[in-house]
Design an enzyme around this catalytic site. Sequence first.
Site, short mmCIF file in Angstrom:
data_model
loop_
_atom_site.label_atom_id
_atom_site.label_comp_id
_atom_site.label_asym_id
_atom_site.label_seq_id
_atom_site.Cartn_x
_atom_site.Cartn_y
_atom_site.Cartn_z
N GLU A 104 -3.91 17.53 -10.46
CA GLU A 104 -4.40 17.98 -11.78
C GLU A 104 -5.91 18.21 -11.81
OE1 GLU A 104 -2.26 16.39 -15.25
OE2 GLU A 104 -4.17 16.44 -16.31
N ARG B 85 0.81 -1.24 0.00
CA ARG B 85 0.00 0.00 0.00
C ARG B 85 0.83 1.28 0.00
NH1 ARG B 85 -3.71 -2.76 3.59
NH2 ARG B 85 -5.35 -3.64 2.28
N HIS C 268 0.37 18.08 -25.87
CA HIS C 268 0.19 16.65 -25.68
C HIS C 268 -1.12 16.13 -26.30
CE1 HIS C 268 3.52 17.36 -23.02
NE2 HIS C 268 3.60 16.09 -22.68
N HIS D 143 -0.30 13.29 -28.64
CA HIS D 143 -0.68 11.89 -28.37
C HIS D 143 -1.32 11.25 -29.60
CE1 HIS D 143 -0.68 12.40 -23.71
NE2 HIS D 143 0.47 11.99 -24.16
N HIS E 233 8.49 10.68 -27.67
CA HIS E 233 7.39 11.44 -27.07
C HIS E 233 7.60 12.95 -27.22
CE1 HIS E 233 4.27 12.67 -24.32
NE2 HIS E 233 5.17 13.29 -23.57
N LYS F 70 7.80 23.88 -13.23
CA LYS F 70 6.94 22.72 -12.97
C LYS F 70 6.61 22.59 -11.48
CE LYS F 70 5.65 18.13 -13.74
NZ LYS F 70 5.72 16.90 -14.48
N1 GLY Z 1 3.96 15.75 -17.47
C1 GLY Z 1 2.87 16.52 -17.07
C2 GLY Z 1 2.64 16.50 -15.60
O1 GLY Z 1 3.44 15.99 -14.84
O2 GLY Z 1 1.64 16.99 -15.16
#
Ligand code: GLY
Length: 349
Positions: free
Chosen positions: A224, A112, A235, A239, A252, A214
């Site tokens: 997200e 877990r 993307h 994709h 990619h 980031k």
């Molecule tokens: N690669 C996009 C993210 O980590 O949200």
Amino acid sequence: MQVNIPLKKVIDNSYDITIDTIPTTYFDTKVAIITNPKVAGLHLGYLLSKITAKELYIITVPDGEEYKNQDSIDLILESLFNHRFNRKSMLIAFGGGVIGDMTGYASSIYQRGIDFIQIPTTLLSQVDASVGGKTGMNNSYGKNLIGAFHQPRGVYIDPCFLTTLASREFGAGVAEIVKMAVTFNKTFFEFLESANLKNPDILEDAIKQAVQTKADVVAKDEKENGIRATLNYGHTFGHVVENETKYKKYLHGEAVAIGMVMANNTSVKMGLMSNDEAIRVKLLLEKYNLPTNYNVENEVDFYETFYLDKKSSDSKITFILPVGIGDVKITDECEREVVLSVLNEFGTD
Ligand code: GLY
């Protein structure tokens, strides 16, 4: 009767991303380094000169996106059970994005959830995949459809690994750096326009700026639910390019480069970006030999494939579109006809 479980805990998942030579470290627990034969052949000796542990194991999985699957996860888990790893044990992801995602996923489900550390060895994984706790694997339905958000305990980005990177792999990483700049930071974009990322010092500076961008986004929206989706700029289109070319023709990051140009052209048509700005982004990508053109054989088929995207629902497709350079918007209000016309014009000079 109702029984309430109060679970409003504040969990501190903060961690440091060290961009420097890997520090010499001893872990007082069982540790498994998860890697592939290619990375092990090039760099394992160096890693073992830096990292020691109470018990240290090496688990290798085959190299490549096609092995980012349940078989490889089972291989990792079985090895952990055989070596009697417990909840205090730890994994180290040592490789590119595939290794990072699978190691993170295995560590999120083993008993877990146990700790893991990311030591990314490609530019793409250093500036994007290793940061932010997205873990997972592919299955027959698509890429990364199974997984978990599981943050690493730390990330060590050692630029020394990039000296052995093939030029296409390098470009693929640059695409993700450009992505961060176009979406969030105009000054960073202008820096990239004048910089030569082949210079190690300048590259290190760019890695720091991309990772900081980031990290700021992930800190605001770890799971997200909003702003983090903007990191998928390029993307949604990319994709489909990967899917249509069966994941064989483009790396990619290369598909993302094509996808960013498609997104930019859509932004231009919607009045969100000037043509000059779109050209500047294209030129920056081309400076690192990234593909910016793609022959869309059938724009309707291409469009239909958008529905496989995790961000889309049955009826609406979500696009991430740049607003000029340095800003971005998430929209599901993009007219089908506009996107079809972008796709229709694509691939023609
Ligand atoms: N690669 C996009 C993210 O980590 O949200």
